[in-house]
Design a protein around this motif. Sequence first.
Motif, PDB file in Angstrom:
ATOM      1  N   ALA A 372       0.866  -1.210   0.112  1.00 19.62           N
ATOM      2  CA  ALA A 372       0.083  -0.052   0.131  1.00 19.62           C
ATOM      3  C   ALA A 372       0.753   1.308  -0.067  1.00 19.62           C
ATOM      4  CB  ALA A 372      -0.833   0.187   1.320  1.00 19.62           C
ATOM      5  N   GLY A 373       2.007   1.308   0.760  1.00 19.51           N
ATOM      6  CA  GLY A 373       3.019   2.263   0.494  1.00 19.51           C
ATOM      7  C   GLY A 373       3.665   2.653  -0.758  1.00 19.51           C
ATOM      8  N   LEU A 374       3.718   1.360  -1.610  1.00 19.93           N
ATOM      9  CA  LEU A 374       4.424   1.584  -2.839  1.00 19.93           C
ATOM     10  C   LEU A 374       3.376   1.991  -3.805  1.00 19.93           C
ATOM     11  CD1 LEU A 374       6.249  -1.790  -2.996  1.00 19.93           C
ATOM     12  CD2 LEU A 374       7.373   0.516  -2.663  1.00 19.93           C
ATOM     13  N   VAL A 375       1.969   1.450  -3.691  1.00 21.30           N
ATOM     14  CA  VAL A 375       1.093   2.047  -4.616  1.00 21.30           C
ATOM     15  C   VAL A 375      -0.220   2.363  -3.621  1.00 21.30           C
ATOM     16  CG1 VAL A 375      -0.191   1.574  -6.781  1.00 21.30           C
ATOM     17  CG2 VAL A 375       2.068   0.724  -6.455  1.00 21.30           C
ATOM     18  N   GLY A 376      -0.457   3.786  -3.629  1.00 22.08           N
ATOM     19  CA  GLY A 376      -1.493   4.182  -2.773  1.00 22.08           C
ATOM     20  C   GLY A 376      -2.734   3.778  -3.449  1.00 22.08           C
ATOM     21  N   GLU A 377      -3.692   3.458  -2.498  1.00 21.24           N
ATOM     22  CA  GLU A 377      -5.176   3.151  -3.117  1.00 21.24           C
ATOM     23  C   GLU A 377      -5.673   4.200  -4.246  1.00 21.24           C
ATOM     24  OE1 GLU A 377      -8.128   0.502  -4.207  1.00 21.24           O
ATOM     25  OE2 GLU A 377      -6.150   0.149  -2.895  1.00 21.24           O
ATOM     26  N   ALA A 378      -5.715   5.442  -3.745  1.00 16.83           N
ATOM     27  CA  ALA A 378      -6.212   6.706  -4.439  1.00 16.83           C
ATOM     28  C   ALA A 378      -5.526   6.701  -5.845  1.00 16.83           C
ATOM     29  CB  ALA A 378      -6.281   7.683  -3.836  1.00 16.83           C
ATOM     30  N   GLU A 379      -4.036   6.528  -5.913  1.00 10.88           N
ATOM     31  CA  GLU A 379      -3.575   6.913  -7.171  1.00 10.88           C
ATOM     32  C   GLU A 379      -3.706   5.525  -7.991  1.00 10.88           C
ATOM     33  OE1 GLU A 379       1.182   6.036  -5.741  1.00 10.88           O
ATOM     34  OE2 GLU A 379      -0.300   7.495  -4.528  1.00 10.88           O
ATOM     35  N   ALA A 380      -3.785   4.434  -7.329  1.00 11.74           N
ATOM     36  CA  ALA A 380      -3.925   3.253  -8.267  1.00 11.74           C
ATOM     37  C   ALA A 380      -5.334   2.995  -8.724  1.00 11.74           C
ATOM     38  CB  ALA A 380      -3.983   1.788  -7.273  1.00 11.74           C
ATOM     39  N   ARG A 381      -6.264   3.580  -7.987  1.00 11.58           N
ATOM     40  CA  ARG A 381      -7.665   3.653  -8.606  1.00 11.58           C
ATOM     41  C   ARG A 381      -7.626   4.763  -9.576  1.00 11.58           C
ATOM     42  NH1 ARG A 381     -12.458   1.521  -7.008  1.00 11.58           N
ATOM     43  NH2 ARG A 381     -11.196   0.937  -4.999  1.00 11.58           N
ATOM     44  N   ALA A 382      -7.018   6.020  -9.654  1.00 12.42           N
ATOM     45  CA  ALA A 382      -6.992   7.004 -10.556  1.00 12.42           C
ATOM     46  C   ALA A 382      -6.308   6.576 -11.843  1.00 12.42           C
ATOM     47  CB  ALA A 382      -6.164   8.103  -9.971  1.00 12.42           C
ATOM     48  N   HIS A 383      -4.926   5.765 -11.587  1.00 10.67           N
ATOM     49  CA  HIS A 383      -4.419   5.273 -12.875  1.00 10.67           C
ATOM     50  C   HIS A 383      -5.195   4.193 -13.470  1.00 10.67           C
ATOM     51  CE1 HIS A 383      -1.543   3.374 -15.192  1.00 10.67           C
ATOM     52  NE2 HIS A 383      -1.775   2.213 -14.862  1.00 10.67           N
ATOM     53  N   ALA A 384      -6.026   3.446 -12.881  1.00 12.44           N
ATOM     54  CA  ALA A 384      -6.803   2.124 -13.357  1.00 12.44           C
ATOM     55  C   ALA A 384      -7.875   2.974 -13.977  1.00 12.44           C
ATOM     56  CB  ALA A 384      -7.478   1.511 -12.328  1.00 12.44           C
ATOM     57  N   GLU A 385      -8.782   3.997 -13.598  1.00 11.47           N
ATOM     58  CA  GLU A 385      -9.850   4.524 -14.437  1.00 11.47           C
ATOM     59  C   GLU A 385      -9.158   5.315 -15.618  1.00 11.47           C
ATOM     60  OE1 GLU A 385     -12.751   4.184 -14.027  1.00 11.47           O
ATOM     61  OE2 GLU A 385     -12.580   3.068 -12.236  1.00 11.47           O
ATOM     62  N   ALA A 386      -7.974   5.860 -15.564  1.00  9.41           N
ATOM     63  CA  ALA A 386      -7.388   6.632 -16.627  1.00  9.41           C
ATOM     64  C   ALA A 386      -6.828   5.746 -17.468  1.00  9.41           C
ATOM     65  CB  ALA A 386      -6.197   7.527 -16.341  1.00  9.41           C
ATOM     66  N   LEU A 387      -6.614   4.483 -17.415  1.00  6.82           N
ATOM     67  CA  LEU A 387      -6.060   3.483 -18.531  1.00  6.82           C
ATOM     68  C   LEU A 387      -7.102   2.976 -18.939  1.00  6.82           C
ATOM     69  CD1 LEU A 387      -3.965   1.627 -19.782  1.00  6.82           C
ATOM     70  CD2 LEU A 387      -4.025   0.411 -17.739  1.00  6.82           C
ATOM     71  N   LEU A 388      -8.515   2.649 -18.148  1.00  5.53           N
ATOM     72  CA  LEU A 388      -9.426   1.893 -18.528  1.00  5.53           C
ATOM     73  C   LEU A 388     -10.366   2.747 -19.073  1.00  5.53           C
ATOM     74  CD1 LEU A 388      -9.557  -0.844 -15.870  1.00  5.53           C
ATOM     75  CD2 LEU A 388      -8.704  -1.077 -18.134  1.00  5.53           C
ATOM     76  N   GLY A 389     -10.667   4.125 -19.068  1.00  5.21           N
ATOM     77  CA  GLY A 389     -11.532   5.044 -19.489  1.00  5.21           C
ATOM     78  C   GLY A 389     -12.207   4.559 -20.751  1.00  5.21           C
ATOM     79  N   PRO A 390     -11.533   4.297 -21.777  1.00  2.00           N
ATOM     80  CA  PRO A 390     -12.118   4.017 -23.099  1.00  2.00           C
ATOM     81  C   PRO A 390     -12.955   2.685 -23.314  1.00  2.00           C
ATOM     82  CG  PRO A 390      -9.824   4.452 -23.373  1.00  2.00           C
ATOM     83  CD  PRO A 390     -10.083   4.391 -21.901  1.00  2.00           C
ATOM     84  N   LEU A 391     -12.924   1.998 -22.116  1.00  5.25           N
ATOM     85  CA  LEU A 391     -13.515   0.658 -22.126  1.00  5.25           C
ATOM     86  C   LEU A 391     -14.951   0.639 -21.682  1.00  5.25           C
ATOM     87  CD1 LEU A 391     -10.945  -2.125 -21.452  1.00  5.25           C
ATOM     88  CD2 LEU A 391     -11.502  -0.717 -23.645  1.00  5.25           C
ATOM     89  N   SER A 392     -16.164   0.352 -22.165  1.00  6.50           N
ATOM     90  CA  SER A 392     -17.528   0.061 -21.658  1.00  6.50           C
ATOM     91  C   SER A 392     -17.362  -0.847 -20.461  1.00  6.50           C
ATOM     92  CB  SER A 392     -18.566  -0.357 -22.611  1.00  6.50           C
ATOM     93  OG  SER A 392     -18.196  -1.523 -23.133  1.00  6.50           O
ATOM     94  N   PRO A 393     -18.358  -1.032 -19.740  1.00  4.88           N
ATOM     95  CA  PRO A 393     -18.649  -1.941 -18.564  1.00  4.88           C
ATOM     96  C   PRO A 393     -18.501  -3.588 -19.223  1.00  4.88           C
ATOM     97  CG  PRO A 393     -20.027  -0.401 -18.010  1.00  4.88           C
ATOM     98  CD  PRO A 393     -19.408  -0.123 -19.453  1.00  4.88           C
ATOM     99  N   ALA A 394     -19.068  -3.659 -20.508  1.00  8.00           N
ATOM    100  CA  ALA A 394     -19.115  -5.120 -21.134  1.00  8.00           C
ATOM    101  C   ALA A 394     -17.717  -5.533 -21.607  1.00  8.00           C
ATOM    102  CB  ALA A 394     -20.034  -5.085 -22.154  1.00  8.00           C
ATOM    103  N   LEU A 395     -16.776  -4.353 -21.974  1.00 12.09           N
ATOM    104  CA  LEU A 395     -15.465  -4.854 -22.566  1.00 12.09           C
ATOM    105  C   LEU A 395     -14.669  -4.988 -21.236  1.00 12.09           C
ATOM    106  CD1 LEU A 395     -14.925  -2.206 -25.558  1.00 12.09           C
ATOM    107  CD2 LEU A 395     -15.449  -4.580 -25.774  1.00 12.09           C
ATOM    108  N   ARG A 396     -14.816  -4.254 -20.128  1.00 10.27           N
ATOM    109  CA  ARG A 396     -14.115  -4.442 -18.978  1.00 10.27           C
ATOM    110  C   ARG A 396     -14.270  -5.913 -18.349  1.00 10.27           C
ATOM    111  NH1 ARG A 396     -13.533   0.947 -15.123  1.00 10.27           N
ATOM    112  NH2 ARG A 396     -13.250   2.728 -16.713  1.00 10.27           N
ATOM    113  N   ALA A 397     -15.601  -6.168 -18.613  1.00 10.09           N
ATOM    114  CA  ALA A 397     -15.784  -7.722 -17.763  1.00 10.09           C
ATOM    115  C   ALA A 397     -15.119  -8.814 -18.873  1.00 10.09           C
ATOM    116  CB  ALA A 397     -17.387  -7.653 -17.780  1.00 10.09           C
TER     117      ALA A 397
END
Length: 456
Positions: A372-397
Amino acid sequence: MEPLTPPVLLDRLLGERALGLRHLAGPATAEVHGVHASEMADPSPYLLGGELLLTAGAELTGAGQAAAYVGRLARAGAAALGFGVTPVHEVVPAGLAEACEEAGLPLVEVPPGTPFTAVARGVGRLMAEARTRELRRVTEAQQALAAAAARPDPVPAVLSRLAAGLGGHVVLWPDGRAAGGFSPAAAASALEALLAQVGRAGGPATATDQAGGRHLAAYALGPGAALGTATAARAAGDHTVASVAAVLLTLLTADRPTGTEAAALARLLLGDPAAQALDRPGPWYAVHARGGGDPRALAGALGTVLLDPRGPVVRLVTDREPDAQPGWRLGVSAPAAPDALAAADAQAGRALQRAEAARAPLARHAADAGFAGLVGEAEARAHAEALLGPLSPALRATLRAWLAHHGSWDRTAVALGVHRNTVRQRVARCAALLDRDPDDPEVRMELWFALRRADG
């Protein structure tokens, strides 16, 4: 940054004479985002929206089936129906054109000599050409905005250039400076509400709406200021162009700290132990940044002129909590008082190292030990949403299931209850939208962690 892949207008596809397509019903101005071929009686569960559905009508053998079939496609968001005549049907079934006309779903006849693969290749080529044109337009608009910002009266010049680039109306809030055409009253009122929303303290960085036949968008320029746009149409790259203008206007309109503060803070950035504390208590944030943009434009976007642009890493201090910035990787310290900025500067350096290791746009100092200290939860979630932003829920699943089954098409299809070809098409769509190769083990690892964070 939004994807710069515009859709293909159906009438542009109809103009491809080699395909020999014939328009039978519905509007020819539909926007096609992809192609899907199916002979199922109900292919709607496999549609993501915006597809040209190609079929030979194997399941349309009885009278009265056309209306129900077309209704399912329209509700699923299909862009158009392409019907291949022969070998199943010698002509388009009776009632299909009427059903499409009534549902507003375009119907296109695909002649016997045109394989469905040729239609799919034609759509792909037209989309590639449109993407190239859009990239060129965005690049030229960015260059024009930068030139406008260098003029003697830069703010009106940037506004005028942005209005011309978008083909609409732009306005600064709350001072009212504007450029471009007039917007209807309903659009102007809705845009004012958007601007007040993003311009207030703690408001979102951007917001969008539609009113009065206009596409509206607002971009925060800092506390109490915002940029608004109103356009009759919205192209794929408009958000990118407006975001560049917002960064420039933030730099041009930002309040500047006093010379005493700038001098004291510059010495703190350089680690001068004799530097005097700032008059304002803060909290302050030290930032380390690496990227290919203009450091002063970055400083403007972060609401500060206090920076050391020398060397490969740009070092800044701001009293505004930093957000991710296009074209940069940022390491951000914990909030600090003026006399603790030297330690905050070291924190920002370590945070930048973590951002680069994780290929994240921004990392903040985390005091926790372990993972958790290496990758904080907030920044990890922000990175995930930035990376996966173009994908619809069906594509993510689909992507998550495919990765969980180690890239097995068959096991993923069973887990999702779909055909293996559907899995292949969706994973290929993910690869195109993300511009990443899912066969690369490093890419798979990054996508898996992003999907875990996004799902959490």
